[in-house]
Design a protein around this motif. Structure first.
Motif, PDB file in Angstrom:
ATOM      1  N   LYS A 706       1.919 -10.625  17.740  1.00  9.90           N
ATOM      2  CA  LYS A 706       2.391 -11.476  16.647  1.00  9.90           C
ATOM      3  C   LYS A 706       2.189 -12.945  16.984  1.00  9.90           C
ATOM      4  N   ARG A 707       2.508 -13.318  18.227  1.00  7.99           N
ATOM      5  CA  ARG A 707       2.365 -14.723  18.632  1.00  7.99           C
ATOM      6  C   ARG A 707       0.902 -15.142  18.629  1.00  7.99           C
ATOM      7  N   LEU A 708       0.030 -14.289  19.154  1.00  9.62           N
ATOM      8  CA  LEU A 708      -1.394 -14.615  19.172  1.00  9.62           C
ATOM      9  C   LEU A 708      -1.959 -14.654  17.756  1.00  9.62           C
ATOM     10  N   SER A 709      -1.451 -13.800  16.882  1.00  8.83           N
ATOM     11  CA  SER A 709      -1.924 -13.783  15.495  1.00  8.83           C
ATOM     12  C   SER A 709      -1.555 -15.076  14.779  1.00  8.83           C
ATOM     13  N   VAL A 710      -0.370 -15.608  15.088  1.00 11.43           N
ATOM     14  CA  VAL A 710       0.046 -16.879  14.484  1.00 11.43           C
ATOM     15  C   VAL A 710      -0.897 -17.993  14.917  1.00 11.43           C
ATOM     16  N   TRP A 711      -1.276 -17.974  16.193  1.00  9.55           N
ATOM     17  CA  TRP A 711      -2.236 -18.985  16.663  1.00  9.55           C
ATOM     18  C   TRP A 711      -3.586 -18.784  15.998  1.00  9.55           C
ATOM     19  N   ARG A 717      -9.689 -11.444  16.627  1.00  7.19           N
ATOM     20  CA  ARG A 717      -8.691 -10.482  16.177  1.00  7.19           C
ATOM     21  C   ARG A 717      -8.771  -9.187  16.980  1.00  7.19           C
ATOM     22  N   HIS A 718      -9.985  -8.740  17.307  1.00  4.55           N
ATOM     23  CA  HIS A 718     -10.106  -7.466  18.007  1.00  4.55           C
ATOM     24  C   HIS A 718      -9.551  -7.549  19.414  1.00  4.55           C
ATOM     25  N   LEU A 719      -9.529  -8.738  20.003  1.00  7.01           N
ATOM     26  CA  LEU A 719      -8.921  -8.901  21.329  1.00  7.01           C
ATOM     27  C   LEU A 719      -7.395  -9.015  21.223  1.00  7.01           C
ATOM     28  N   ILE A 720      -6.921  -9.643  20.164  1.00 11.06           N
ATOM     29  CA  ILE A 720      -5.467  -9.707  19.952  1.00 11.06           C
ATOM     30  C   ILE A 720      -4.881  -8.304  19.917  1.00 11.06           C
ATOM     31  N   GLU A 721      -5.585  -7.397  19.268  1.00 11.11           N
ATOM     32  CA  GLU A 721      -5.103  -6.019  19.148  1.00 11.11           C
ATOM     33  C   GLU A 721      -5.119  -5.279  20.485  1.00 11.11           C
TER      34      GLU A 721
END
Length: 919
Positions: A706-711, A717-721
């Protein structure tokens, strides 16, 4: 079911969910299956099925929107005035922040008038990938040639639309084809560096039926839009007039703005025909070569009547500057009122407003044409026009008082709108709205740069800063400190806080005054207490680092009571009487520093509680360093200056990390009743100091995605997951654990003092006499692409030398590796040569394996990654409370397509795995 499952909008949403480079295959089903490698020959030959007798009004309306033509929307009532030419004075007095206007001859001499035809653009930029605007959380791009093919065959209800703010980077020659019209050349954001200013210009290309749905431009900026090809239909409402069918959401916690609106085509086809004449918007049809000006705060919706090519830019000038500052001020009420007018006002305020009288109307509410007057007045209530956090709907909750106010004219006046600001707003401790155009720190830097670079309009800048920062109150507090300690009064240039830090800092004569505000009193008094404890430790141990930190001149607490300010000097020892009754934690030390580092670590882990003493600010006054900060000198330094800086930082990091840690007074007093921070492993005998560090890291593992998605961008995106899977479940595995002969686990490296924030604005340098090139033998092997960057004699001369590291308010205790992250990414900007030079000067172990000659233990294959310094550094980057990942993917753009975090780790931090020291 077959019909619904083959609906193009369904496949379109599935396709766009993945983001990335898109190539349209004739239908969204085919495109989706191709992107997922699921397309088969049998599906290529499959004929569409027919179902007799099936009727769906919903599907018919969708089909109609996909195939309708828009020739009937070309009418123009003359709502928007058309002007051939206009003086700057006339524009500023009659239109700017007042009403829109169409200007017909501003682009007559632009090369873009002939060069931006679709076929010409396809010829020159066919292989360039432009960004697509679509309702997707992922970044979508298409090569222009593919996009043109898509436009020719598509029949989408909401067609893809090129809306690219980076076109000047991917196709820079396009910038030569137009110029900013003379009416709009003043832009206050141009004082910011290009990488810090918000997006401000867009290339816009779209087919018939595409367009921009209802919105107010970001940060209440104004905009101009010049059409080069085709025709556009515009609809506009003045500020505070929510269009029918539109819902405005304002988040009460951070002021985030979210607007729910139908597509532009849906609105024109379904809602517009139902509007009464007085509820209809101002309308116009924009023709090729025409420029429309959209004032600050105006709602607008655009529909492309045919294939169009346009350029648009947003700007901040002297007319809308205060509105932009207002939109970035803490809180949420004022944001709602600026967009939704009186619908966003609560009843209690309305009663006060009624008793005081309604505000005077502005000129935008009294246009000359009677038809326009009807459209500018009233609310035109549609479904759910305003909403706080999804709980309140205007259509169901209009009180008689609200209804009465609908008959009054809304005034887009800065004095009136400012009355909706929170009285006790605190810029330094407010949650920053993600919908704001720039970050909190960038906003402070922007206002300071305006103050220095535009002295002629300082009165206006001060007004804006009062709205956004409450600057007059901070200035008064700074003056009180100056008066108490007999410091000279500030000059005009010194009245504004400097830098991008989390606390207001003033440079006054030969002194630096820092007022601690971040985190409230509990956090700020521990920041000052720890900093004073640290300076005392430097003197007590006679560390050579003491010669490279600022000299403390004074420190204390500034209190405000009944409107009066008072100073209480304090050197960090003992508990000042003025805060004796406040519920502050300060019981962990025996050496007279009750608000020192261990107490600070405790409050960082504890759940925040309410502190009654709110109008109190710790402060510190230090001697001002000579010279300038590295951030302002970076581009002027020679390669040898940079190498010497790297050596200096390595030496000072060594001095910092060798300082002894204060002793714990009582382990029991450091117990933290917070389940989310507990160490997950109960088997390892972890020392208490490391246990606290792991507890702090555990807090950051919550909601990592969630925090990385806000940034967001540029983090892929595929690394955030994949972030959660990359970080170890048991964070003690990051501690370089080794098992001794008794089967007990030990940590290979001890925790140290860490600065936490050594960035380019926290390093001071002084000019020096030119010194010949860097001559240390250890540097002979340093090279960029195999050669030393010193082919010119002047480039090899050292002209600046580093002298001080400043701002120790973020001092902590932790893994020494943590301090290297901001240095490598921010100071060195990923320069591996400089990083290696720092490590040569550092000479302290970062793991047991990094000690030259240390016994190498056999490690199980599934645990090998935990021994890699690169893995530890990468985990710290992911768990960092600052967006260091954004820096990584900005410096190494090729890593945006990396398939795994391991690939990012090796590229960025692989150099650490070869680090050896003789310590």
């Amino acid at each position: 079911m077959y019909i619904l499952c083959n609906e193009e909008p369904l496949w379109m949403s599935q396709c766009l969910r993945d983001g990335g480079l898109l190539e349209y295959r004739g239908s969204w089903k085919k495109t989706t299956l191709h992107r997922k490698n699921l397309y088969t020959k049998s599906e290529i030959c499959e004929k569409p099925r027919q179902f007799d007798g099936f009727i769906s009004w919903f599907l018919y309306k969708r089909w109609y929107r996909c195939f309708t033509t828009l020739t009937t929307y070309s009418f123009d009532f003359g709502d928007i005035e058309r002007k051939k030419s206009i003086t700057l004075e006339e524009f500023q007095s009659e239109y700017d922040v007042r009403r829109p206007v169409l200007l017909t001859e501003l682009a007559n001499t632009w090369p873009a008038r002939t060069k931006w035809m679709v076929d010409q653009l396809s010829l020159n930029y066919g292989d360039v990938a432009f960004r697509i605007s679509q309702r997707s959380s992922k970044k979508i791009t298409m090569k222009f040639r593919d996009y043109v093919s898509y436009m020719e065959v598509q029949h989408d209800e909401d067609p893809l639309y090129i809306f690219d703010e980076k076109f000047g980077e991917v196709a820079p020659s396009l910038l030569d084809d137009y110029s900013i019209p003379y009416l709009f050349q003043e832009d206050f954001f141009d004082v910011l560096d290009p990488d810090k200013r918000p997006s401000f210009r867009w290339l816009i290309i779209g087919p018939e039926r595409s367009g921009a749905s209802w919105h107010v431009d970001p940060a209440l900026t104004s905009a101009w839009n010049t059409l080069l090809v085709g025709r556009k239909r515009w609809a506009l409402y003045p500020p505070g007039r929510v269009p029918s069918g539109v819902t405005v959401h304002v988040n009460e916690e951070d002021g985030d703005i979210n607007i729910e609106t139908p597509t532009s085509l849906q609105w024109w086809l379904d809602i517009y025909p139902q509007l009464a004449d007085h509820d209809k918007p101002l309308e116009c049809t924009q023709l090729p070569g025409e420029t429309i000006f959209v004032p600050s705060g105006w709602w607008h919706c655009v529909l492309n009547l045919e294939t169009t090519v346009a350029i648009t830019q947003n700007f901040v000038n002297n007319k809308n500057f205060e509105f932009v500052c207002l939109d970035m001020a803490p809180g949420h009420h004022h944001k709602g009122v600026c967009r939704a007018g009186f619908l966003a006002v609560e009843n209690n305020f309305l009663r006060n407003l009624e008793s005081d009288g309604f505000p005077k109307t502005s000129s935008l509410d009294n246009p000359d044409v009677p038809r326009k007057e009807k459209r500018l007045k009233g609310s035109g209530l549609g479904s759910k026009p305003f909403q706080f956090n999804g709980n309140w709907h205007a259509e169901n909750a209009l009180s008689p008082l609200h209804s009465k106010i609908q008959n009054e004219n809304f005034s887009y006046d800065i004095s009136f709108l400012s009355t909706f600001l929170e009285e006790n707003r605190d810029h330094y401790n407010s949650v920053w709205s993600p919908s704001n155009s720039i970050g909190q720190r960038e906003m402070r830097e922007w206002l300071y740069k305006l103050w220095i670079s535009k002295p002629a309009i300082r009165e206006l800048i001060w007004k804006g800063a009062q709205i956004a920062l409450d600057i007059d109150k901070w200035y008064a507090r700074m003056i009180e400190v100056c008066t108490c300690h007999n410091l000279p009064p500030p000059l005009e240039d010194e009245k504004f806080p400097v830098g991008t830090g989390s606390n207001p800092v003033y440079l006054v004569s030969d002194y630096v005054i820092k007022l601690f505000a971040e985190g409230g009193l509990n956090s700020s008094i521990h920041s000052l207490g720890t900093e004073l404890q640290f300076y005392h430790l430097l003197q007590h141990t006679n560390s050579s680092l003491k010669d490279h930190v600022p000299e403390v001149f004074a420190s204390g607490l500034l209190s405000e009571e009944n409107g009066f300010l008072k100073i209480f000097p304090w050197d960090g020892k003992g508990v000042p009487d003025v805060i004796a009754n406040c519920k502050l934690i300060g019981d962990c030390m025996t050496d007279n520093f009750p608000f020192g580092i261990w107490s600070k670590k405790k409050i960082e882990l504890a759940d925040p509680g309410s502190i009654p003493c709110t109008k109190m600010w710790p402060y510190i006054v230090t001697k001002r360093c000579k010279g300038d900060i590295f951030a302002n000198l970076r581009d002027t330094l020679s390669r040898d200056d940079a190498l010497h800086l790297a050596s200096f930082l390595g030496e000072q990091m060594r001095n910092l990390h060798l300082l002894p840690l204060p002793y714990f007074h009582n382990r029991n007093k450091l117990s933290v009743n917070n389940a989310s921070t507990q160490v997950t492993s109960g088997d390892n005998n972890i020392p208490l100091d490391w246990e606290l560090i792991v507890m702090a890291l555990n807090r950051r593992t919550r909601d990592v995605q969630k925090r990385l998605s806000v940034w967001g961008d540029p983090i892929p995106r595929h690394l955030i997951e994949k972030a959660d899977a990359y970080i170890p479940h048991d964070l003690t595995m990051l501690l370089d654990l080794t098992e001794d002969e008794n089967g007990l686990y030990k940590v290979g490296v001890s925790p140290t003092w860490i600065h936490s924030d050594i960035m380019d604005d926290n390093i001071h340098m002084e000019p020096c006499q030119p010194i010949p090139c860097f001559e240390h033998s250890s540097c002979l092997g340093l090279a960029v692409n195999g050669e030393l960057d010193a082919h010119e004699t002047e480039g090899r001369l050292r002209k600046w030398q580093p002298t001080h590291i400043i701002d120790f308010s973020d001092l902590s205790i932790g893994d020494p590796l943590y301090d290297l992250i901001p240095i490598y990414l921010d100071v060195f900007r990923g320069d591996e040569v400089l990083f290696k030079q720092l490590l040569r000067s550092y000479r302290l172990p970062l793991s047991k394996a990094s000690i030259r000659g240390a016994h190498s233990c056999k490690v199980p294959e599934n645990e090998a990654k935990f021994k890699r310094l690169s893995y530890r550094a990468m985990c710290y980057c992911i768990l960092h409370d600052e967006n260091v990942l954004g820096a990584i993917f900005s410096l190494w753009k090729e890593l945006r397509t990396a398939s795994s975090w391991e690939e990012v780790e090796e590229t960025v931090w692989g150099v650490l795995n070869n680090y050896q020291c003789s310590y």
